[in-house]
Design an enzyme around this catalytic site. Sequence first.
Site: not given
Ligand code: NAD
Ligand code: UDP
Length: 322
Positions: A77, A59, A188, A151, A38, A13, A147
Site C-alpha cells: 500500500s 497485488v 513523510r 485500511k 518501493g 521501506f 487511505y
Molecule cells: P512504502 O511505500 O515504502 O512501501 C509500500 C510498498 O508496497 C512499496 O514497495 C510499494 O511499491 C508496494 N506496493 C504498493 N502498492 C502495491 C500493489 N498494488 N502491488 C504490489 N506492491 C505494492 O511504505 P511503508 O512505510 O514501508 O509501509 C508499508 C506498510 O505499512 C503499508 O501498508 C503502510 O500502510 C503500513 N504503515 C506504515 C507506516 C509507517 O510509518 N511506515 C505507518 C502505518 C502503516
Molecule cells: N509534516 C510537516 N512537514 C513535512 C512533512 C510532514 O510538518 O515536510 C507534518 C504533517 O503535517 C503531519 C506530521 O508532520 O502533521 C507527520 O506527517 P507524515 O506525512 O510523516 O505522516 P502522517 O502522520 O501525517 O501520516
Amino acid sequence: MTGPAVITGGAGFLGSHLADHLVARGESVVCVDDFSTGNRENIVHLIGHPGFLLVEADVSMELPVDGPVGSVFHLASPASPPDYLARPLQTMAVGSEGTRRALELADRHGARFLLASTSEVYGDPTVHPQVESYWGNVHPVGPRSVYDEAKRFAEALTMAYRRTRGVDACIVRIFNTYGPRLRPDDGRVVSNFLVEALRGEPLTVYGDGTQTRSLCYVDDEVRGLLALADSDEVGPVNIGNPDEHTVADLARIVIELTGSGSEIVHLPLPVDDPTRRCPDITLARRVLGWAPEVALRDGLARTAEYLAARISSGRRGSGSAG
Ligand code: NAD
Ligand code: UDP
C-alpha cells in the site's frame, strides 16, 4: 512454518527490513511488489540469496505465488500521504482487492496472515493516547479517506475471513515509523526534515507545528510485527513508540542533531491532518512482551547517515527506480 513468508510490499521501506529480519533468522521470503512506491535498491542485497525470491506484480490484480506458503505479511500500500494522495484509486484497490487476494492466499495454504494496518484508522482522534478499543474519528469523504477507509475496510475484511473461513489472521496498527530506506523524496516528516537539514534548506513545518506524532524506529517496529506474527494474538495491536513530540519540536531536534544552519518555515497544514497521535502500547507490552528500545535521537542519527549517503550519491530512490 511449512513454507516461505510472502511479503506483499516487500521492496518498500518496512517490507524490506522485515525481509532482512526473516532471512536473518533462516526463513525463506517471497517478496511481491510492483515498485510503485518501493525501490529495488532496498532488496538488491537479497537478490540471489537462496532464501529470497522476488515476484514483480500488482497485488490488486494478481498474487502469483506458486508452491507452499507459511505466512503472509500484507504490507502492500502507498503509505506516505503525498504517495496515497497521488494514487487515490490504487490505494483503495490495494486495500480492498489486494487485501482479499492476500487473504485468499493465506486461506489456501492455511498460513498465518498479518495485516499492516495503521494509526490512521483512528483519524483525528478524540481519545488520547489511542487505545485499540477506540473506534476512531475518520472523515469518510475527505482526501485522506482513500487511505484511512481502505485500511478500515482491510481490517473488516481480515476479521470476516477469520470468522467465516477460519484464517489465522492478525492485525497490527503501525504508528509513524522511520529509519534507513525511507526515500529522500518520500514526503513523510522525518525524511523531509532530515533531507532539508542536510541540504541546508528551510525545514517545512506544516501548520503551526503544534500537532504531535510519536515516532518509532524501524528495527523496533519490525520486532513488534514479528512478535505478533509469531504469537496466537489476533489484535488489532498498536505497535509504535509512545515518545510524543510536536512537529515543531521535531524540526528543532533535527536541526540540532545535524548541526544544520537551516531555518524553519511554515507551510499550510494538509486537510484533515491529525492534531495528536500517540499509541497506547499496554496491549503489546502485555501480550507480546514488546516495547520500543531505540531513542529518537539515535534513530534519527542512523536515518540521517543513510539519507546523507543517498543524497551525496545523487540517487533519489523514488518509486520509479524499480
Ligand atoms: P512504502 O511505500 O515504502 O512501501 C509500500 C510498498 O508496497 C512499496 O514497495 C510499494 O511499491 C508496494 N506496493 C504498493 N502498492 C502495491 C500493489 N498494488 N502491488 C504490489 N506492491 C505494492 O511504505 P511503508 O512505510 O514501508 O509501509 C508499508 C506498510 O505499512 C503499508 O501498508 C503502510 O500502510 C503500513 N504503515 C506504515 C507506516 C509507517 O510509518 N511506515 C505507518 C502505518 C502503516
Ligand atoms: N509534516 C510537516 N512537514 C513535512 C512533512 C510532514 O510538518 O515536510 C507534518 C504533517 O503535517 C503531519 C506530521 O508532520 O502533521 C507527520 O506527517 P507524515 O506525512 O510523516 O505522516 P502522517 O502522520 O501525517 O501520516
